[in-house]
Design a protein around this motif. Structure first.
Motif, PDB file in Angstrom:
ATOM      1  N   LEU B   3       0.843  -1.198   0.000  1.00  0.00           N
ATOM      2  CA  LEU B   3       0.000   0.000   0.000  1.00  0.00           C
ATOM      3  C   LEU B   3       0.880   1.251   0.000  1.00  0.00           C
ATOM      4  O   LEU B   3       1.832   1.346   0.776  1.00  0.00           O
ATOM      5  CB  LEU B   3      -0.886  -0.008   1.246  1.00  0.00           C
ATOM      6  CG  LEU B   3      -1.854   1.153   1.385  1.00  0.00           C
ATOM      7  CD1 LEU B   3      -3.040   0.940   0.487  1.00  0.00           C
ATOM      8  CD2 LEU B   3      -2.269   1.305   2.811  1.00  0.00           C
ATOM      9  N   LEU B   4       0.577   2.152  -0.887  1.00  0.00           N
ATOM     10  CA  LEU B   4       1.327   3.410  -0.959  1.00  0.00           C
ATOM     11  C   LEU B   4       2.830   3.186  -1.098  1.00  0.00           C
ATOM     12  O   LEU B   4       3.619   3.582  -0.247  1.00  0.00           O
ATOM     13  CB  LEU B   4       1.081   4.275   0.277  1.00  0.00           C
ATOM     14  CG  LEU B   4      -0.352   4.718   0.506  1.00  0.00           C
ATOM     15  CD1 LEU B   4      -0.417   5.596   1.725  1.00  0.00           C
ATOM     16  CD2 LEU B   4      -0.861   5.480  -0.685  1.00  0.00           C
ATOM     17  N   PHE B   6       5.787   4.262  -2.131  1.00  0.00           N
ATOM     18  CA  PHE B   6       6.624   5.338  -2.648  1.00  0.00           C
ATOM     19  C   PHE B   6       7.600   5.793  -1.581  1.00  0.00           C
ATOM     20  O   PHE B   6       7.580   5.307  -0.450  1.00  0.00           O
ATOM     21  CB  PHE B   6       5.788   6.500  -3.208  1.00  0.00           C
ATOM     22  CG  PHE B   6       5.024   7.267  -2.178  1.00  0.00           C
ATOM     23  CD1 PHE B   6       3.762   6.875  -1.810  1.00  0.00           C
ATOM     24  CD2 PHE B   6       5.583   8.394  -1.588  1.00  0.00           C
ATOM     25  CE1 PHE B   6       3.053   7.588  -0.872  1.00  0.00           C
ATOM     26  CE2 PHE B   6       4.871   9.109  -0.643  1.00  0.00           C
ATOM     27  CZ  PHE B   6       3.605   8.699  -0.285  1.00  0.00           C
ATOM     28  N   ASN B 122       6.371  22.897 -13.614  1.00  0.00           N
ATOM     29  CA  ASN B 122       6.735  23.625 -14.835  1.00  0.00           C
ATOM     30  C   ASN B 122       5.705  24.686 -15.200  1.00  0.00           C
ATOM     31  O   ASN B 122       5.700  25.205 -16.306  1.00  0.00           O
ATOM     32  CB  ASN B 122       6.961  22.652 -15.990  1.00  0.00           C
ATOM     33  CG  ASN B 122       5.762  21.785 -16.243  1.00  0.00           C
ATOM     34  OD1 ASN B 122       4.673  22.091 -15.762  1.00  0.00           O
ATOM     35  ND2 ASN B 122       5.932  20.720 -16.989  1.00  0.00           N
ATOM     36  N   ILE B 123       4.797  25.000 -14.274  1.00  0.00           N
ATOM     37  CA  ILE B 123       3.850  26.090 -14.513  1.00  0.00           C
ATOM     38  C   ILE B 123       3.968  27.107 -13.378  1.00  0.00           C
ATOM     39  O   ILE B 123       3.005  27.786 -13.045  1.00  0.00           O
ATOM     40  CB  ILE B 123       2.402  25.582 -14.594  1.00  0.00           C
ATOM     41  CG1 ILE B 123       2.170  24.582 -13.462  1.00  0.00           C
ATOM     42  CG2 ILE B 123       2.095  24.985 -15.919  1.00  0.00           C
ATOM     43  CD1 ILE B 123       0.737  24.358 -13.162  1.00  0.00           C
ATOM     44  N   TYR B 127       1.065  29.346 -11.617  1.00  0.00           N
ATOM     45  CA  TYR B 127       0.579  28.974 -10.282  1.00  0.00           C
ATOM     46  C   TYR B 127       0.469  30.211  -9.394  1.00  0.00           C
ATOM     47  O   TYR B 127      -0.550  30.435  -8.734  1.00  0.00           O
ATOM     48  CB  TYR B 127       1.528  27.945  -9.683  1.00  0.00           C
ATOM     49  CG  TYR B 127       1.232  27.585  -8.248  1.00  0.00           C
ATOM     50  CD1 TYR B 127       0.332  26.595  -7.940  1.00  0.00           C
ATOM     51  CD2 TYR B 127       1.865  28.252  -7.208  1.00  0.00           C
ATOM     52  CE1 TYR B 127       0.055  26.275  -6.627  1.00  0.00           C
ATOM     53  CE2 TYR B 127       1.605  27.940  -5.902  1.00  0.00           C
ATOM     54  CZ  TYR B 127       0.689  26.956  -5.614  1.00  0.00           C
ATOM     55  OH  TYR B 127       0.423  26.660  -4.312  1.00  0.00           O
ATOM     56  N   GLY B 130      -2.435  32.144 -10.435  1.00  0.00           N
ATOM     57  CA  GLY B 130      -3.678  31.528  -9.983  1.00  0.00           C
ATOM     58  C   GLY B 130      -3.951  31.840  -8.530  1.00  0.00           C
ATOM     59  O   GLY B 130      -5.070  32.213  -8.163  1.00  0.00           O
TER      60      GLY B 130
END
Lengths: 167, 349
Positions: B3-4, B6, B122-123, B127, B130
């Motif tokens: 589970l999970l 990472f 990359n934005i 961001y 926004g």
């Protein structure tokens, strides 16, 4: 269940909850605020599909600009739960029925579409939503629709100015 | 455990980074209130706060403590949930921008490289844009839910001011974007650091000027503090607020000021770059620490300029404010954008 799936279900639940609350809320200002929640959830879905540009533009344009104007109008008109006109039960019934029919039509259309047969969503590796690729596609393959849409926007802006200038 | 699956250490690393950056912003904003009063005192030939602790250094704690112990009043006719949501939104949007600012290069901790930036998306620039556009909600929700005519007027003023100046801000950023070719703040800083490149202020002086004026307006700082014009609106959109909710609104202004100063330093003044110093020859950890110090020094300078302007210039009238935004800054930003585009095109061809 991986993180992507957990996020997907969370965002989906959030979007549906928000959408239902938009309809159920008696106070129009609450409706607008729930609609902003829906936009956030949908932007989250865009990010899961690696379409970051689309996600942030959705937030800037819809949640950041258009919803502010909605709020403006609703606040100035001073709509309250008490003054809202109450529709009869038959109106509500037919509204639900026609809305449901439209939804089932859309779903059957998408399910039977040939373009979408045997395709799965590209999670995390799709790259057409990145700003570089999207810009290239818009200005090469779709340049004419893009320009026509921008002229449409320009004419709408000119129209707004003309209406505003009329004394 | 599948589970999970990472890198948990990565999560811990980011959480620690977020905690450090948030507490640092809060601390800096706290002391910005102290320095605002000190700067005002110097400019008006007074002494300023000097009672709490040596040189009045504990004054922000005293102010905060006072606000916490004030009576909490929610007006009867107010919309209770939105009344609470307003200051929360103001604080949240003030804090969120710090996620994409690169505070330094990298720190090497026992072989593990930690980038001093919460998210290198990359934005990055979009961001920021926004989050800035969300800043309106704190003001509007607070002003409307108070159910007070003055609050509503101030909220409408604030919202239309922020929307108007967002446009010019966006146009000045587009010109910068044409030069850098990237929306990632990390890449923008690295371009300014690389050999033979000057800071962006050298290429975009007009763009910086427009951005700076718009930042003043977006933070509701004088001379653009019309949503808080006491003489016309009693107090402003936070008139009905008391206790720490009022504190949040006032505090959010200082956090906004800190973050927008950091953004200006990052976009136009080389970020964590130290002039005339080649960072690659140093130990990476020392270089990162020097970089953080350089960025903070630039940021503090801009915070000082914000205060300097506040205690120097009188407030604009509302029609003047709209006039400057729509009829002066936007055409200026458009001209700047066209000139930049032509120069970039000529240099390419």
């Amino acid at each position: 269940m991986g993180t992507t799936q957990i996020l997907f279900w969370f965002l989906t639940a959030l979007a549906l909850l928000g959408a239902i609350m938009v309809l159920v809320s008696k106070n129009p200002v609450h409706s607008v605020l729930w609609l902003i929640v829906v936009f956030f959830a949908i932007s989250g879905h865009y990010i899961l599909l690696n379409a970051q540009f689309l996600a942030i533009v959705n937030l800037i344009v819809y949640a950041g600009a258009i919803m502010v104007l909605f709020l403006f109008v609703i606040m100035l008109m001073n709509l309250n739960a008490e003054t809202e006109p109450q529709k009869s039960i038959w109106m509500k019934f037919f509204g639900v029925a026609t809305g449901g029919l439209l939804l089932s039509f859309f779903i059957s259309f998408i399910v039977s579409s040939i373009d979408l047969k045997n395709k799965t969503a590209q999670l995390k590796e799709g790259d057409v939503g990145l700003i570089k690729n999207l810009g290239k596609v818009l200005f090469s393959d779709y340049v004419i629709p893009f320009e026509i849409a921008s002229i449409l926007f320009l004419s709408a802006m000119v129209g707004a100015v003309v209406i505003g200038k009329k004394d | 455990m599948t589970l999970l699956a990472f890198d948990w250490l990565y999560l811990v690393e980011k959480l620690v980074l977020i905690a450090v950056i948030i507490s640092a912003s809060l601390l800096i904003a706290m002391y910005a209130t102290y320095f605002e009063r000190k700067v005002a005192a110097w400019m008006q030939d007074r002494i300023g706060p000097d009672r709490a602790g040596p040189f009045g250094i504990l004054q922000p704690l005293a102010d905060g403590g006072k606000l916490f112990f004030k009576e909490e009043i929610i007006p009867n006719a107010a919309n209770k949930w939105l009344f609470i949501l307003g200051p929360c939104m103001a604080m949240l949007t003030a804090m969120m921008t710090s996620a994409v600012i690169p505070w330094g290069s990298k720190i090497d901790l026992g072989g593990r490289e930690i980038a001093l930036q919460i998210a290198d998306v990359n934005i990055g620039m979009l961001y920021i844009f926004g989050v800035v556009s969300f800043g309106v909600y704190g003001i509007m929700i607070g002003g409307w839910s108070s159910n007070n005519k003055f609050s509503l007027m101030a909220a409408l003023r604030g919202a239309s001011q922020v929307i108007s100046y967002e446009l010019a801000m966006g146009l000045s950023l587009i010109a910068l974007l044409m030069l850098t070719g990237s929306l990632s703040l990390k890449t923008i800083v690295e371009q300014q650091m690389s050999h033979g490149n000057l800071w962006n202020i050298a290429y975009q002086p007009l763009g910086f000027f427009i951005f700076f004026v718009c930042a003043l307006a977006e933070c509701n700082r004088a001379p653009f503090d019309l949503p808080e014009a006491e003489s016309e609106l009693n107090m402003g959109y936070h008139q009905e607020y008391s206790s720490m909710k009022l504190g949040f609104y006032l505090f959010a202004e200082y956090i906004n000021m800190f973050i927008s100063s950091a953004i200006m330093a990052t976009l136009f003044f080389g970020g964590y770059d130290v002039p005339f110093l080649d960072e690659s020859t140093l130990n990476p950890n020392i270089a990162a620490l020097i970089g953080i110090a350089a960025l903070l020094a630039k940021t503090f300078f801009f915070i000082f300029v914000f205060m300097w302007i506040r205690w120097t210039l009188p407030r604009f009238r509302y029609d003047q404010l709209m006039d400057i935004g729509w009829k002066k800054l936007i055409p200026l930003a458009l001209v700047n954008m066209v000139i930049t585009a032509v120069v970039v095109l000529l240099r390419q061809g």
